[in-house]
Structure formats: structure tokens, C-alpha cells
Design a protein around this motif. Structure first.
Motif, mmCIF file in Angstrom:
data_model
loop_
_atom_site.group_PDB
_atom_site.id
_atom_site.type_symbol
_atom_site.label_atom_id
_atom_site.label_comp_id
_atom_site.label_asym_id
_atom_site.label_seq_id
_atom_site.Cartn_x
_atom_site.Cartn_y
_atom_site.Cartn_z
ATOM 1 N N GLU A 34 -1.864 -14.882 45.220
ATOM 2 C CA GLU A 34 -0.620 -15.727 44.980
ATOM 3 C C GLU A 34 -0.074 -15.977 46.402
ATOM 4 N N LYS A 35 0.068 -15.283 47.473
ATOM 5 C CA LYS A 35 0.339 -15.799 48.627
ATOM 6 C C LYS A 35 -0.511 -16.828 49.152
ATOM 7 N N PHE A 36 -1.641 -16.916 48.912
ATOM 8 C CA PHE A 36 -2.423 -18.052 49.396
ATOM 9 C C PHE A 36 -2.296 -19.261 48.658
ATOM 10 N N LEU A 37 -2.003 -19.172 47.160
ATOM 11 C CA LEU A 37 -1.810 -20.414 46.697
ATOM 12 C C LEU A 37 -0.187 -21.066 46.936
ATOM 13 N N GLU A 38 0.548 -20.045 47.381
ATOM 14 C CA GLU A 38 1.949 -20.558 47.785
ATOM 15 C C GLU A 38 1.653 -21.502 49.222
ATOM 16 N N GLU A 39 0.748 -21.030 49.924
ATOM 17 C CA GLU A 39 0.483 -21.659 51.187
ATOM 18 C C GLU A 39 -0.228 -22.897 51.033
ATOM 19 N N GLN A 40 -1.222 -22.886 50.130
ATOM 20 C CA GLN A 40 -2.244 -24.120 49.752
ATOM 21 C C GLN A 40 -1.897 -24.637 48.293
#
Length: 294
Positions: A162-168
Motif C-alpha cells: 500500500e505504501k509502495f502504491l501510494e508512491e508509485q
């Protein structure tokens, strides 16, 4: 607050029902939603245009049938530029078995680019910058690869996504190859395994809806004893079969590969042949050279 006041609050959209969506809005969104092409027109046709965003699709089959090939193909095809009818997105590839082959991804990217240049050259004339993005190395740079070596790593990676998808923001597909491997190898408590996998599937389904992306879960097969004989079935049992929106089974019919839609709320059951060629997944009538699977 009185009962009347509470009901008025709900009617005004400020209560528990805030954020409700009409069925008409849902239909309009679905009709506008683009799909990720599999590279095989016949397979796209029975899928209603390709792999659906905002949904979780399970793909199962015996070893060597082409599950990983399809996973890599989708990770490449999701990057087809918007100008060429694609999503122009990026991919997350979670590899639990060590079956991802970067050389094969490069070949499939070259095949995708070759087809785009052949079939959409008239569109590309209006977008001078587009051909510069159509380079195999650019495609590989947009596949975020996670190598997973245990079920604890798999759980941690899904939690981190989820954190990764927020950034990408441009990620449009998550491929898990395979969802089952570590849970079949290392997990003895079946009840706990069912709960953990259920929680994982709910998170992936939420990611699909929240970020308008496709989730593709590759699955292995196992044997099931039914009415006095053994039959091949997808791993993780009947409970897991409800965790995905769509289920596609890849199987052999003689020497030919076929894809079968086993379950879907919006697609009828259908079967189509497909090929694995040097360029990747293609129509069964393709003249491209076949790739022999070991």
C-alpha cells in the motif's frame, strides 16, 4: 440525537452511508474502464477485452502450461502507451518461485514493441515522443520485481504494497507468481493458512479497487480425490476459490494450449486456444515461431 435527526443526516449524505455509489455510476465506470491485453486476440475476446482492472483474476494450470509466460506478458503489455490504446502503466511482479526470467521479459517487450510499430504506426506519427518510450529497456525499468523466499516475506510484502502504491501512482497491475508456493510448502496449520490467505486476498482486492489496477494471482494444481478417483484441481481448496473475481484455467488439449474461463460474475464460460511464441502469448493461428517449454 433523535431517530428523525439521524435519518435526515443519512439522507443528506453526512452519516454512515456517505460515499454510496449508484449502479448507473458503476456501469458507466465499467464501460469506460480499459483492459490489459493478453497478446492473444481470441483470449482477449472471451475475457471481454482483456484482463480487467479493479478485479482480482486467478490463473491456474499444470507446470509448463504458460502461467509465468502470461504473467510476464501482462507486466509488459500494461505499459503499452495510451496513444496506442493501452494503459501506459507500470507493473509489480511478486515472484515466490524464482520463475521470472528477465531475458524472457526482454524478448516479450521486443515482441510487443514490434507489433505496436507494425499496427499503430499511423497513430505514432501524431506523438513524436512516443517511439522514444518504445524501447525494451524502458519496459524492463517499469517492472518492479520482488523476490519472495518465505511465506512471512510474502505477507510482509503484501502489507508493504500500500505504501509502495501510494508512491508509485502509475502501477496498473500486480502479478503474484505464485500465490500458493510457500503456503503449500511451509504451512502446516490449515485453518491458520486459510485465515492468512483470506486476509491477503482481501487486501489485494482492496488495492485493485482503490488504485484502479488489475491483480493477477498465478496458482498451482493439486490432486483431489472425488468419487473413487483422483482429479487435478487448483491448489488451496474450495474456500480459496471464492477469493478471486475471475478464474482462468490453462490446460493442454493434445499438443495445444487452451484457456478456459471457469468462474466470473460478468463473463460466460468459454474456451480458446493460444500459443506461446518467441514474441510471447499470441493467437493460435499465429505464424510466429513457437517456444518450447521445459
Amino acid at each position: 440525537m433523535s431517530e428523525t435527526s439521524r435519518f435526515r443526516s443519512l439522507e443528506d449524505g453526512h452519516g454512515a452511508l456517505k460515499g454510496a455509489q449508484t449502479a448507473w455510476d458503476m456501469l458507466s465506470e465499467e464501460q469506460m474502464q480499459k483492459h490489459i491485453t493478453t497478446g492473444c486476440e481470441e483470449l482477449d475476446a472471451i475475457l471481454g477485452g482483456g484482463i480487467h482492472c479493479k478485479e482480482v483474476t486467478e490463473v491456474g494450470g499444470v507446470p509448463g502450461i504458460g502461467k509465468t509466460q502470461l504473467g510476464i506478458q501482462l507486466a509488459v503489455n500494461v505499459q503499452i502507451p495510451v496513444e496506442c490504446g493501452g494503459l501506459g502503466g507500470k507493473a509489480v511482479y511478486i515472484d515466490t518461485e524464482g520463475s521470472f526470467m528477465v531475458e524472457r521479459a526482454h524478448q516479450i517487450a521486443e515482441g510487443c514493441i514490434s507489433d505496436l510499430l507494425d499496427n499503430t504506426a499511423h497513430r505514432l506519427k501524431d506523438f513524436p515522443a512516443c517511439p522514444e518510450r518504445l524501447q525494451p529497456n524502458s519496459f524492463l525499468a517499469n517492472i518492479f520485481y520482488f523476490r519472495i523466499c518465505s511465506y512471512t516475506e510474502q505477507i510482509a510484502t503484501i502489507n508493504y504494497l500500500e505504501k509502495f502504491l501510494e508512491e508509485q501512482k502509475d502501477v496498473k497491475i500486480i502479478v503474484v507468481d505464485s500465490i500458493t508456493f510457500h503456503f503449500r510448502q511451509d504451512f502446516d496449520d490449515l485453518a491458520l493458512r486459510t485465515r492468512v490467505l483470506g486476509g491477503m486476498s482481501l487486501k489485494l482486492m482492496r488495492f485493485a479497487k482503490k488504485y484502479s489496477l488489475a491483480v493477477v494471482l498465478l496458482n498451482q494444481v493439486t490432486t483431489k480425490f472425488v468419487e473413487g478417483s483422483f482429479h487435478l484441481t487448483l491448489a488451496l481448496g474450495d474456500t480459496w476459490s471464492h477469493a478471486c473475481t475471475n478464474r482462468i484455467i490453462l490446460y493442454w488439449n493434445g499438443n495445444d494450449r487452451h484457456a478456459y474461463i471457469d468462474k466470473s460474475p460478468s463473463l460466460r464460460s468459454a474456451t480458446t486456444p493460444f500459443l506461446i511464441t518467441g514474441k510471447g502469448i499470441r493467437n493460435a493461428t499465429s505464424h510466429c515461431k513457437r517456444v518450447r517449454m521445459m
